[in-house]
Design a protein around this motif. Structure first.
Motif, PDB file in Angstrom:
ATOM      1  N   ALA A  30     -62.402 -58.540 -18.985  1.00 24.81           N
ATOM      2  CA  ALA A  30     -62.330 -59.995 -19.148  1.00 24.81           C
ATOM      3  C   ALA A  30     -63.655 -60.545 -19.661  1.00 24.81           C
ATOM      4  O   ALA A  30     -63.680 -61.400 -20.556  1.00 24.81           O
ATOM      5  CB  ALA A  30     -61.954 -60.653 -17.820  1.00 24.81           C
ATOM      6  N   ARG A  31     -64.756 -60.068 -19.111  1.00 23.96           N
ATOM      7  CA  ARG A  31     -66.072 -60.520 -19.582  1.00 23.96           C
ATOM      8  C   ARG A  31     -66.294 -60.123 -21.035  1.00 23.96           C
ATOM      9  O   ARG A  31     -66.819 -60.910 -21.824  1.00 23.96           O
ATOM     10  CB  ARG A  31     -67.175 -59.942 -18.700  1.00 23.96           C
ATOM     11  N   HIS A  32     -65.900 -58.912 -21.381  1.00 26.62           N
ATOM     12  CA  HIS A  32     -66.053 -58.439 -22.759  1.00 26.62           C
ATOM     13  C   HIS A  32     -65.283 -59.352 -23.715  1.00 26.62           C
ATOM     14  O   HIS A  32     -65.729 -59.612 -24.833  1.00 26.62           O
ATOM     15  CB  HIS A  32     -65.557 -56.997 -22.860  1.00 26.62           C
ATOM     16  N   ALA A  33     -64.133 -59.832 -23.290  1.00 31.00           N
ATOM     17  CA  ALA A  33     -63.298 -60.706 -24.121  1.00 31.00           C
ATOM     18  C   ALA A  33     -63.723 -62.167 -24.047  1.00 31.00           C
ATOM     19  O   ALA A  33     -63.170 -63.010 -24.754  1.00 31.00           O
ATOM     20  CB  ALA A  33     -61.834 -60.573 -23.710  1.00 31.00           C
ATOM     21  N   GLY A  34     -64.697 -62.497 -23.184  1.00 33.07           N
ATOM     22  CA  GLY A  34     -65.165 -63.874 -23.060  1.00 33.07           C
ATOM     23  C   GLY A  34     -64.208 -64.770 -22.290  1.00 33.07           C
ATOM     24  O   GLY A  34     -64.141 -65.969 -22.538  1.00 33.07           O
ATOM     25  N   LEU A  35     -63.480 -64.205 -21.330  1.00 34.86           N
ATOM     26  CA  LEU A  35     -62.497 -64.960 -20.559  1.00 34.86           C
ATOM     27  C   LEU A  35     -63.045 -65.291 -19.172  1.00 34.86           C
ATOM     28  O   LEU A  35     -63.950 -64.627 -18.672  1.00 34.86           O
ATOM     29  CB  LEU A  35     -61.208 -64.149 -20.419  1.00 34.86           C
ATOM     30  N   VAL A  36     -62.471 -66.323 -18.569  1.00 31.93           N
ATOM     31  CA  VAL A  36     -62.864 -66.739 -17.221  1.00 31.93           C
ATOM     32  C   VAL A  36     -61.644 -66.682 -16.304  1.00 31.93           C
ATOM     33  O   VAL A  36     -60.507 -66.848 -16.751  1.00 31.93           O
ATOM     34  CB  VAL A  36     -63.478 -68.163 -17.208  1.00 31.93           C
TER      35      VAL A  36
END
Length: 130
Positions: free
Chosen positions: A105-111
């Motif tokens: 999720a962090r790699h994809a820029g998601l929260v």
């Protein structure tokens, strides 16, 4: 094939100890996915615990990553996995599963966001923070 017991190691100070193997697993999974704008985490039992991570891409494609609770097994993503929109791996415990999902999720820029459906097996969603 690896003989290690887990994907990620966590230090006594609660720090995830990144290494070449765990980094390569995350990179391999994310390399096939572009413009991931939503990830949905579902948990249920199917003979044993399974977590499904459904990754939605901006182009409408998705990939369902089924994470079985079992001995560590993370084969590389293949073109057939992408064609079928389905990939299965096995991780030994919830620590590995939660760290993998969070790193992706962090790699994809998601929260993170809670599912709006309290009775659903969807325990968490990751979305674009817009």
């Amino acid at each position: 094939m690896t003989t290690r017991p887990r994907l990620f190691y966590v230090s006594v100070s609660d720090e995830v100890m990144d290494d070449e193997f765990s980094d390569s697993v995350v990179s391999d999974l994310m390399a096939w996915l572009t413009d991931v704008n939503r990830m949905v985490v579902n948990c249920y039992h199917a003979g044993r615990a399974v977590t499904e991570l459904v990754m939605h891409q901006g182009n409408g494609n998705l990939l369902c990553l089924s994470i079985w609770s079992d001995a560590l097994s993370v084969p590389r993503v293949t073109p057939d996995d992408i064609r079928l929109s389905s990939k299965e791996i096995a991780l030994p415990d919830t620590t590995d599963t939660l760290i993998l999902v969070t790193k992706m999720a962090r790699h994809a820029g998601l929260v993170p966001a809670l599912s709006p459906y309290p009775q659903s097996s969807t325990v968490l969603e990751y979305i674009r923070n817009e």
